[in-house]
Motif scaffolding. Structure first.
Motif, PDB file in Angstrom:
ATOM      1  N   ALA A  64       8.171  65.595  84.617  1.00 61.01           N
ATOM      2  CA  ALA A  64       9.313  65.262  83.764  1.00 61.01           C
ATOM      3  C   ALA A  64      10.391  64.548  84.560  1.00 61.01           C
ATOM      4  CB  ALA A  64       9.901  66.541  83.157  1.00 61.01           C
ATOM      5  N   VAL A  66      14.702  64.018  84.166  1.00 57.05           N
ATOM      6  CA  VAL A  66      15.896  64.505  83.481  1.00 57.05           C
ATOM      7  C   VAL A  66      16.963  63.435  83.594  1.00 57.05           C
ATOM      8  CG1 VAL A  66      17.767  66.214  83.536  1.00 57.05           C
ATOM      9  CG2 VAL A  66      15.404  66.952  83.892  1.00 57.05           C
ATOM     10  N   SER A 100       7.322  63.584  80.675  1.00 52.57           N
ATOM     11  CA  SER A 100       8.266  64.064  79.664  1.00 52.57           C
ATOM     12  C   SER A 100       9.674  63.597  79.987  1.00 52.57           C
ATOM     13  CB  SER A 100       8.250  65.589  79.594  1.00 52.57           C
ATOM     14  OG  SER A 100       6.988  66.045  79.157  1.00 52.57           O
ATOM     15  N   LEU A 102      13.491  64.582  79.539  1.00 52.17           N
ATOM     16  CA  LEU A 102      14.369  65.709  79.263  1.00 52.17           C
ATOM     17  C   LEU A 102      15.816  65.285  79.487  1.00 52.17           C
ATOM     18  CD1 LEU A 102      12.330  68.347  81.323  1.00 52.17           C
ATOM     19  CD2 LEU A 102      11.986  67.659  78.936  1.00 52.17           C
ATOM     20  N   ARG A 126      13.090  66.656  74.973  1.00 56.88           N
ATOM     21  CA  ARG A 126      13.921  67.861  74.837  1.00 56.88           C
ATOM     22  C   ARG A 126      15.343  67.555  75.279  1.00 56.88           C
ATOM     23  NH1 ARG A 126      11.114  73.184  77.256  1.00 56.88           N
ATOM     24  NH2 ARG A 126      13.007  74.058  76.369  1.00 56.88           N
ATOM     25  N   TYR A 148      14.371  74.166  82.310  1.00 60.67           N
ATOM     26  CA  TYR A 148      13.219  73.268  82.250  1.00 60.67           C
ATOM     27  C   TYR A 148      12.158  73.684  83.273  1.00 60.67           C
ATOM     28  CZ  TYR A 148      15.857  69.976  79.262  1.00 60.67           C
ATOM     29  OH  TYR A 148      16.549  69.376  78.241  1.00 60.67           O
ATOM     30  N   TYR A 153       8.072  72.761  83.676  1.00 61.97           N
ATOM     31  CA  TYR A 153       8.214  71.342  84.000  1.00 61.97           C
ATOM     32  C   TYR A 153       8.406  71.156  85.503  1.00 61.97           C
ATOM     33  CZ  TYR A 153       8.836  70.237  79.065  1.00 61.97           C
ATOM     34  OH  TYR A 153       8.646  70.084  77.710  1.00 61.97           O
TER      35      TYR A 153
END
Length: 185
Positions: A64, A66, A100, A102, A126, A148, A153
């Protein structure tokens, strides 16, 4: 220069050194023009997609990235609601590679935060936002990344513009955008 300004400058300089970002030359009392900011953002994100490709090739589960929203994913100070092109390209590249996306934001509404990002062309998996008990953005960002990580993640990249966006860890590499002595919050 008061002690708070000196501390902020020291933290910004340290963060720049840690994340390979050139510390902007703006004084503590001025925010540079839009073109300077874009250039500084470009410098901060340089090599980002290459890093993603190399890191993804190493493997792992639930990879992921962020991102912060204001003055990071969105040009909040200069053009509210508009995407920051270099950040959006980085995030889209990550998503295309199966990573992903985030979000960790000090905003109070996850649904409106997600809507703002989606409207600007971001893929978002998310969103984690401020709780009413949190009085500082740093607390929110730390909690979000911790949650997370607890959800399984592996945060391979963290993108933000303020030193507090990087406090507390739970990510492998940081991309620190300019905040000009915390004037872009």
């Amino acid at each position: 220069m008061n002690s708070r300004t000196a501390r902020a400058l020291a933290v910004t300089t340290l963060a720049g050194a840690m994340f390979g970002v050139v510390t902007p030359s703006a004084s503590a009392s001025s925010v540079p023009g839009y073109q300077t900011w874009l250039s500084d953002v470009h410098t901060a994100m340089r090599g980002g997609t290459t890093y993603l490709d190399e890191r993804i090739a190493k493997g792992g589960t639930k990879l992921a990235v962020v991102t912060d929203i204001d003055n990071t994913a969105l040009e909040t100070y200069y053009h509210p609601g508009d995407p920051t092109a270099d950040v959006r390209a980085f995030i889209k590249h990550a998503k295309e590679k199966g990573v992903s996306v985030l979000v960790a934001s000090y905003r109070s509404s996850a649904s409106s935060a997600k809507a703002a990002l989606v409207d600007a062309g971001y893929p978002v998996d998310r969103v984690c936002v401020r709780k009413s008990s949190e009085s500082h953005a740093t607390d929110t960002k730390q909690r979000c990344r911790k949650e997370y990580a607890a959800a399984g993640y592996t945060i391979i990249a963290n993108v933000g513009n303020r030193p507090g966006d990087f406090t507390g860890g739970n990510y492998e590499k940081g991309f620190k955008l300019p905040d000009y002595n915390e004037q872009l919050s």
